[in-house]
Motif scaffolding. Structure first.
Motif, PDB file in Angstrom:
ATOM      1  N   THR A 504       0.834  -1.213   0.000  1.00 31.94           N
ATOM      2  CA  THR A 504       0.000   0.000   0.000  1.00 31.94           C
ATOM      3  C   THR A 504       0.866   1.260   0.000  1.00 31.94           C
ATOM      4  OG1 THR A 504      -0.115   0.372   2.388  1.00 31.94           O
ATOM      5  CG2 THR A 504      -1.682  -1.241   1.455  1.00 31.94           C
ATOM      6  N   ALA A 505       0.210   2.370  -0.385  1.00 27.00           N
ATOM      7  CA  ALA A 505       0.906   3.661  -0.414  1.00 27.00           C
ATOM      8  C   ALA A 505       1.205   4.179   0.988  1.00 27.00           C
ATOM      9  CB  ALA A 505       0.080   4.677  -1.187  1.00 27.00           C
ATOM     10  N   GLY A 506       0.697   3.501   2.005  1.00 28.05           N
ATOM     11  CA  GLY A 506       1.047   3.848   3.379  1.00 28.05           C
ATOM     12  C   GLY A 506       2.409   3.299   3.773  1.00 28.05           C
ATOM     13  N   GLY A 507       3.163   2.796   2.798  1.00 27.90           N
ATOM     14  CA  GLY A 507       4.495   2.263   3.080  1.00 27.90           C
ATOM     15  C   GLY A 507       4.447   0.891   3.723  1.00 27.90           C
ATOM     16  N   LEU A 508       3.337   0.168   3.501  1.00 31.92           N
ATOM     17  CA  LEU A 508       3.117  -1.097   4.201  1.00 31.92           C
ATOM     18  C   LEU A 508       3.020  -2.275   3.235  1.00 31.92           C
ATOM     19  CD1 LEU A 508       0.375   0.216   6.627  1.00 31.92           C
ATOM     20  CD2 LEU A 508       2.688  -0.491   7.303  1.00 31.92           C
ATOM     21  N   VAL A 509       3.326  -3.432   3.788  1.00 36.68           N
ATOM     22  CA  VAL A 509       3.113  -4.698   3.101  1.00 36.68           C
ATOM     23  C   VAL A 509       2.355  -5.594   4.076  1.00 36.68           C
ATOM     24  CG1 VAL A 509       4.314  -6.784   2.349  1.00 36.68           C
ATOM     25  CG2 VAL A 509       5.112  -4.558   1.571  1.00 36.68           C
ATOM     26  N   PHE A 510       1.258  -6.211   3.608  1.00 33.67           N
ATOM     27  CA  PHE A 510       0.451  -7.091   4.454  1.00 33.67           C
ATOM     28  C   PHE A 510       0.607  -8.531   3.991  1.00 33.67           C
ATOM     29  CE2 PHE A 510      -1.473  -2.973   5.009  1.00 33.67           C
ATOM     30  CZ  PHE A 510      -1.903  -2.966   6.334  1.00 33.67           C
ATOM     31  N   GLN A 511       0.718  -9.446   4.963  1.00 30.77           N
ATOM     32  CA  GLN A 511       0.809 -10.868   4.621  1.00 30.77           C
ATOM     33  C   GLN A 511       0.378 -11.707   5.824  1.00 30.77           C
ATOM     34  OE1 GLN A 511       4.665 -12.740   4.274  1.00 30.77           O
ATOM     35  NE2 GLN A 511       4.009 -14.077   2.608  1.00 30.77           N
ATOM     36  N   GLY A 512      -0.255 -12.859   5.547  1.00 30.29           N
ATOM     37  CA  GLY A 512      -0.637 -13.799   6.590  1.00 30.29           C
ATOM     38  C   GLY A 512       0.245 -15.028   6.567  1.00 30.29           C
ATOM     39  N   THR A 513       0.042 -15.900   7.564  1.00 31.88           N
ATOM     40  CA  THR A 513       0.773 -17.164   7.632  1.00 31.88           C
ATOM     41  C   THR A 513      -0.231 -18.301   7.849  1.00 31.88           C
ATOM     42  OG1 THR A 513       1.026 -17.293  10.037  1.00 31.88           O
ATOM     43  CG2 THR A 513       2.666 -15.969   8.835  1.00 31.88           C
ATOM     44  N   PRO A 514       0.155 -19.525   7.481  1.00 32.22           N
ATOM     45  CA  PRO A 514      -0.758 -20.649   7.742  1.00 32.22           C
ATOM     46  C   PRO A 514      -0.936 -20.877   9.237  1.00 32.22           C
ATOM     47  CG  PRO A 514       1.345 -21.451   6.904  1.00 32.22           C
ATOM     48  CD  PRO A 514       1.381 -19.956   6.808  1.00 32.22           C
ATOM     49  N   GLY A 515      -0.053 -20.315  10.062  1.00 32.69           N
ATOM     50  CA  GLY A 515      -0.210 -20.386  11.510  1.00 32.69           C
ATOM     51  C   GLY A 515      -1.246 -19.409  12.040  1.00 32.69           C
ATOM     52  N   GLY A 516      -1.849 -18.611  11.152  1.00 33.69           N
ATOM     53  CA  GLY A 516      -2.963 -17.772  11.556  1.00 33.69           C
ATOM     54  C   GLY A 516      -2.631 -16.321  11.834  1.00 33.69           C
ATOM     55  N   GLU A 517      -1.348 -15.955  11.710  1.00 35.82           N
ATOM     56  CA  GLU A 517      -1.012 -14.550  11.929  1.00 35.82           C
ATOM     57  C   GLU A 517      -1.301 -13.745  10.667  1.00 35.82           C
ATOM     58  OE1 GLU A 517       3.184 -13.240  12.009  1.00 35.82           O
ATOM     59  OE2 GLU A 517       2.722 -12.315  13.938  1.00 35.82           O
ATOM     60  N   PHE A 518      -1.840 -12.542  10.850  1.00 39.41           N
ATOM     61  CA  PHE A 518      -1.976 -11.600   9.737  1.00 39.41           C
ATOM     62  C   PHE A 518      -1.246 -10.336  10.173  1.00 39.41           C
ATOM     63  CE2 PHE A 518      -4.514  -8.385   7.287  1.00 39.41           C
ATOM     64  CZ  PHE A 518      -4.026  -8.746   6.040  1.00 39.41           C
ATOM     65  N   ALA A 519      -0.263  -9.880   9.370  1.00 41.78           N
ATOM     66  CA  ALA A 519       0.641  -8.847   9.862  1.00 41.78           C
ATOM     67  C   ALA A 519       0.903  -7.779   8.810  1.00 41.78           C
ATOM     68  CB  ALA A 519       1.967  -9.474  10.293  1.00 41.78           C
ATOM     69  N   ALA A 520       1.315  -6.604   9.302  1.00 40.98           N
ATOM     70  CA  ALA A 520       1.747  -5.495   8.448  1.00 40.98           C
ATOM     71  C   ALA A 520       3.235  -5.270   8.677  1.00 40.98           C
ATOM     72  CB  ALA A 520       0.967  -4.231   8.790  1.00 40.98           C
ATOM     73  N   TYR A 521       3.970  -5.119   7.582  1.00 39.12           N
ATOM     74  CA  TYR A 521       5.412  -4.899   7.633  1.00 39.12           C
ATOM     75  C   TYR A 521       5.747  -3.560   6.982  1.00 39.12           C
ATOM     76  CZ  TYR A 521       5.273  -9.920   8.460  1.00 39.12           C
ATOM     77  OH  TYR A 521       4.988 -11.158   8.973  1.00 39.12           O
ATOM     78  N   ASP A 522       6.836  -2.979   7.429  1.00 35.86           N
ATOM     79  CA  ASP A 522       7.371  -1.782   6.783  1.00 35.86           C
ATOM     80  C   ASP A 522       7.934  -2.199   5.419  1.00 35.86           C
ATOM     81  OD1 ASP A 522       8.978   0.355   5.920  1.00 35.86           O
ATOM     82  OD2 ASP A 522       9.346   0.993   7.996  1.00 35.86           O
ATOM     83  N   ALA A 523       7.378  -1.633   4.340  1.00 30.84           N
ATOM     84  CA  ALA A 523       7.777  -2.047   2.991  1.00 30.84           C
ATOM     85  C   ALA A 523       9.254  -1.749   2.725  1.00 30.84           C
ATOM     86  CB  ALA A 523       6.911  -1.339   1.949  1.00 30.84           C
ATOM     87  N   ALA A 524       9.827  -0.813   3.487  1.00 30.41           N
ATOM     88  CA  ALA A 524      11.215  -0.420   3.235  1.00 30.41           C
ATOM     89  C   ALA A 524      12.217  -1.404   3.817  1.00 30.41           C
ATOM     90  CB  ALA A 524      11.464   0.977   3.814  1.00 30.41           C
ATOM     91  N   ASN A 525      11.843  -2.076   4.923  1.00 23.56           N
ATOM     92  CA  ASN A 525      12.856  -2.904   5.580  1.00 23.56           C
ATOM     93  C   ASN A 525      12.318  -4.191   6.209  1.00 23.56           C
ATOM     94  OD1 ASN A 525      11.524  -2.032   7.892  1.00 23.56           O
ATOM     95  ND2 ASN A 525      12.952  -0.336   8.213  1.00 23.56           N
TER      96      ASN A 525
END
Ligand code: CA
Length: 694
Positions: A504-525
């Protein structure tokens, strides 16, 4: 006269009111090609599978940022009744969300409130599940005009009224005599709805068909592998392709199914097709004197108007490892060596990240994004991989360990690109697989036909060994620089089979895991900035949209898919839509996962030889649904816990179709009563060996 006019006016307004009365939620707006081409002008919508035709899965919405993402909370959620794996990308059009679930069923919601607007049951007979290699999943719907389009696991393409969910047209796209299925999202472009199919593991001939969006009339069909030459070729491309095959491949179908990526390029007026693996997997069987076997494991460009072949790039000539090139194709305009290039990028199963000139199919660069044992790299003179000696498992006495595996270094899980970082983000994984040539191969229509023996790649029988092995399976969020064609950074996850990605343009990357976590990461690092637990597996690609000026993040969640069926480590089988917003305060119900109840177990009464025979059969015909080494992933029945009354009618179920209505196929055509009992004894042996000791 006046009164007649008034009456007419009253009648007209009454007629106009009918659709409004039968439509709930925000009004339906027409989706056109111009709208999708100009999708950046309406960033609040997610009009097509990858948001734009470029399939970059980048949302220009920037309300949710690296600064405030910590305040993200659940805005609404919806339980879908299927309780199976879910891989769907939601489509959002002006406040209305459309999402498909397992068994190809479709649901419409008010995207702001989560209020259900309509649902549509595809009516797929449960027994059709036997033809689905990888769970009865569906990757999403398409929107065009005032319709929503879905392709079904039993091979139909269906147009639904976006306002009411009523069927507008319903076309069969397959030959029902062959075990075709469809899991992919249709693509809508240029007045056409384009769809491929799946089934190469069971033996089919792949193709892609374009239908008129309005009428459902077939416009063109492009086969991806040649048919029986004695019947004549459909076109010059098939004649060319047939030169690269040997033997009598058409008897097995040949494979080459286009089960996921189909991309429309409005500039070139091409569709790019991601073509799958061979059927059977082992080339020695389907094409015994070798050959590249076009267009297996290739990207093929065809003209949008006619389906006529334009160019191809084959990543894995003569595929023998289930190295599909069906994985997401993304269009990127990149500056490479000082020149702007119109490229396609793809990270298919074989472990190479490809950058290809989309105007002509020329390979620009390719690099391994995960460890590869089958190749030492690409010969850039020829564009062909340099194969490792022995990688084709020629010797039936030698099991051959290969990375990546048929699960792929990356699979269908959607990738995203951020123009802010110029990086591509995707789910990369390391899973080994042992191939061993099957010298007893016999083709059986509608069964798994691979030509390699699964029993050599099965998990160990000792649960303690399994516990040691599973952590060796690796998975990560990989951030990849497509210009340098190298890794920028990665985020290591607890295991493989991680979710699709949204940038997203908010500088974020979203991804889930088969373990059930859904998370947002800093797209830069890759710094993890926010996460939540969903109580089930997350593998689908998230989307972002806005209603009334507020940004939302949506993702479908649910345990299942091919990994959840095969690999032990159960999650609660759920099918849900989750929608997050800043300040959302909704909470999920607690998990209803119950501890397994073990039945009284009958003693094993067969010889070690019979149990070994049962194991071999199980690992050929049963494990894809009931789990590797008889350890279920928790979606379909764990046979170790079968009750005595099930054991009592075992052969009726296995051979005579006693549980057909539940989706359990009959194996009477490929197994004898002794075979079925050998499997039963193997299951009993596994139950005794793995049940918790008091
Ligand atoms: Ca496959």
């Amino acid at each position: 006269m006046k009164s007649r006019l008034l009456r007419t006016a009253a009648l007209l307004s009454a007629l106009a009111a009918i659709p409004a009365l039968s439509q709930d939620g925000p009004p339906v707006t027409e989706v056109t090609g111009d709208r999708i081409v100009n999708a950046d002008q309406e960033p609040g919508n997610w009009l097509s599978h990858g948001r734009t035709y470029s399939e970059q899965r980048y949302s220009p919405l920037d309300q949710i940022t690296t600064d405030n993402v910590g305040e993200l909370g659940l805005g609404w959620f919806a339980d879908l009744p299927e309780r199976r794996g879910i891989e769907a990308t939601p489509i959002v059009v002006d406040g209305r969300m459309y999402v498909s679930s397992a068994w190809s069923n479709v649901y419409a919601f008010d995207a702001k409130t989560g209020e259900p607007l309509w649902s549509w049951d595809a009516g797929v007979p449960k027994i059709k599940g036997k033809d689905a290699c990888c769970d009865v999943v569906n990757r999403g719907v398409a929107a065009w005009g005032n319709n929503i389009y879905v392709a079904t696991i039993d091979g139909r393409l269906v147009a639904l009224d976006a306002g009411t969910g009523e069927t507008v047209w319903d076309k069969n796209t397959i030959d029902p005599d062959w075990p075709y299925t469809i899991t992919g999202a249709p693509r809508a472009a240029d007045g056409k709805i384009v769809i491929g199919n799946a089934g190469a593991e069971l033996g089919v001939r792949g193709y892609v068909t374009a239908y008129d969006a309005e009428t459902g009339d077939q416009l063109w069909r492009f086969y991806t592998v040649p048919g029986d030459p004695s019947k004549g070729f459909e076109n010059a491309a098939m004649e060319m392709a047939a030169e690269t095959w040997t033997g009598e491949w058409w008897k097995y179908g040949g494979g080459g199914t286009v089960w996921d990526s189909i991309v429309y390029d409005p500039e070139q007026d091409y569709f790019y097709l991601g073509v799958g693996n061979g059927a059977p997997w082992n080339r020695d069987i389907r094409s015994p004197d070798g050959g590249d076997n076009l267009f297996l494991s290739s990207i093929v460009a065809v003209k949008a108007d006619t389906g006529e072949y334009v160019w191809h790039y084959q990543g894995t000539p003569g595929d023998t490892w289930d190295f599909t090139a069906t994985q997401q194709i993304m269009m990127l305009d990149l500056e490479i060596d000082g020149e702007m290039r119109k490229t396609l990028v793809q990270a298919p199963k074989n472990g190479f990240f490809y950058v290809i000139d989309r105007t002509n199919g020329e390979l620009i660069s390719a690099n391994g994004y995960v460890p590869q044992t089958w190749t030492s790299g690409i010969d850039m003179e020829t564009g062909r991989p340099i194969e490792t000696e022995g990688a084709r498992y020629p010797n039936p006495d030698e099991p051959t360990l290969v990375f990546p595996s048929p699960f792929g270094g990356h699979n269908w899980h959607p990738m995203a690109y951020s123009p802010q970082t110029n990086l591509v983000y995707f789910s990369a994984q390391e899973i080994p697989f042992v191939f061993r040539k099957d010298t007893e191969f016999e083709f059986a229509q509608g069964r798994w036909n691979l030509g390699t023996r699964f029993e050599y790649s099965s998990l160990p029988e000792d649960p303690a060994e399994v516990a040691k092995l599973l952590p060796l399976l690796k998975g990560r969020l990989l951030a990849w620089d497509p210009v340098k064609n190298e890794e920028a950074f990665h985020v290591e996850h607890p295991g493989p089979w991680n979710g699709g990605v949204l940038a997203t343009a908010g500088g974020l990357v979203f991804q889930g895991t088969p373990g059930g976590e859904f998370a947002a990461y800093d797209a830069a690092n890759g710094d993890k900035l926010w996460s939540t637990q969903t109580n089930t597996g997350v593998v689908a690609g998230p989307v972002s949209y806005a209603v009334d000026g507020e940004q939302y993040i949506a993702v479908t969640v649910g345990w299942g898919t091919v990994f959840g069926l095969i690999v032990p480590g159960a999650q609660e089988p759920r099918s849900r839509v989750l929608v997050f917003r800043i300040g959302g305060e909704e909470t999920l119900p607690a998990s209803e996962m119950a501890a397994a109840e073990w039945p009284e177990l009958e003693e094993v009464s067969a010889s070690a030889e019979a149990i070994a025979h049962g194991k071999s059969l199980y690992l050929t015909q049963c494990f894809m649904c009931h789990g590797d080494a008889a350890m279920s992933g928790g979606v379909l029945p764990d046979l170790r816990m079968a009750q005595p009354e099930v054991h009592a009618i075992w052969n009726e179920i296995v051979l005579d179709g006693g549980f057909n209505e539940k989706g359990m196929p009959s194996f009477g055509d490929v197994m004898s009563p002794d075979d079925a009992q050998a499997i039963r004894q193997y299951i009993l042996a596994r139950a005794h060996a793995t049940r918790p000791k008091d």
